[in-house]
Design an enzyme around this catalytic site. Structure first.
Site, PDB file in Angstrom:
ATOM      1  N   HIS A 206       0.819  -1.210   0.000  1.00  0.00           N
ATOM      2  CA  HIS A 206       0.000   0.000   0.000  1.00  0.00           C
ATOM      3  C   HIS A 206       0.858   1.266   0.000  1.00  0.00           C
ATOM      4  O   HIS A 206       0.362   2.364  -0.272  1.00  0.00           O
ATOM      5  CB  HIS A 206      -0.936   0.000   1.211  1.00  0.00           C
ATOM      6  N   ASP A 210      -2.429   2.304  -4.253  1.00  0.00           N
ATOM      7  CA  ASP A 210      -3.631   2.331  -3.432  1.00  0.00           C
ATOM      8  C   ASP A 210      -4.578   1.186  -3.796  1.00  0.00           C
ATOM      9  O   ASP A 210      -4.414   0.506  -4.810  1.00  0.00           O
ATOM     10  CB  ASP A 210      -4.349   3.669  -3.584  1.00  0.00           C
TER      11      ASP A 210
END
Length: 228
Positions: A206, A210
């Protein structure tokens, strides 16, 4: 080992050698990357049909070979997940150097890379995968092959595992876990019919990408598999 353990028939197996290296890398991966996993299912009726048609034409390939070819193509459309995280920098690669996880005897695991996989056709990818598998069993893989991939595929399709959470092959941004096929009821032209579906699990860092673009990659992958 304590005397009590010995009396109870406990076998103590030291974590050392290659197993220790694998354990250290897995623990390091979890501590260094912000790992998140998306899960999906996709219909592989068309994929199985393509495999059968190729076999009838004399070209025997595995489902894994077909998936590798598809993943390579989808990665080219989603370059933000094809690369590595180096410190506070994301290094995205034009080349798709696809690492293929392979289980070896002795509870060992390797993930050597097929370099420039985007330049290879299906039968070339099959030959490259088989070559890596053969050399992995005889400890003849190079350090570069073992460490320089840009994305990993981990296939448990021959097991009873449908979905799982693969650990990133750091510093890579993403890894795709492939589960076994299970039959699911779907609406067909002539009513409800059963079709084989596989579970796909995408773990990603992450820090580099995203959730939405990672989901877009997984959705595109499923659509491509179902429309092959």
């Amino acid at each position: 080992m304590t005397e009590a353990e010995a009396d109870q028939g406990v076998k103590v197996v030291p974590i050392r050698g290659v197993r220790a290296m694998i354990a250290d890398k897995m623990q390091k991966s979890l501590s260094e990357a912000a790992q998140l996993t998306h899960h999906a299912e996709c219909d592989v009726t068309a994929l199985n049909a393509k495999k059968a048609a190729l076999a009838e034409a004399g070209d025997k390939v595995s489902v894994e070979d077909l998936l590798i070819e598809i993943v390579v193509g989808v990665l080219q459309r989603h370059p933000d997940i094809n690369g590595t995280v180096q410190g506070k920098e994301v290094h995205l690669s034009k080349a798709v150097d696809i690492s293929v996880a392979m289980a070896l005897p002795g509870n060992l695991l390797v993930a050597p890379a097929i370099f420039d996989a985007q330049d290879e056709g299906l039968m070339e990818l099959r030959a490259s995968r088989r070559d890596l598998s053969s050399r992995a069993k005889t400890n003849k893989l190079s350090v570069t092959e073992m460490t320089k991939g840009t994305f990993t595929i981990s296939n448990l399709g021959l097991s009873r595992v449908h979905q799982f959470t693969p650990i990133l092959n750091t510093p890579q941004i993403g890894i795709l876990g492939v589960g076994c096929a299970v039959m699911r009821p779907v609406q067909g032209e002539n009513g409800i019919e059963l079709r084989p579906h596989i579970g796909l699990s995408l773990t990603f860092d992450h820090k580099a990408i995203d959730g939405a673009p990672a989901a877009d990659f997984l959705t595109d992958l499923c659509n491509t598999i179902e429309g092959v």
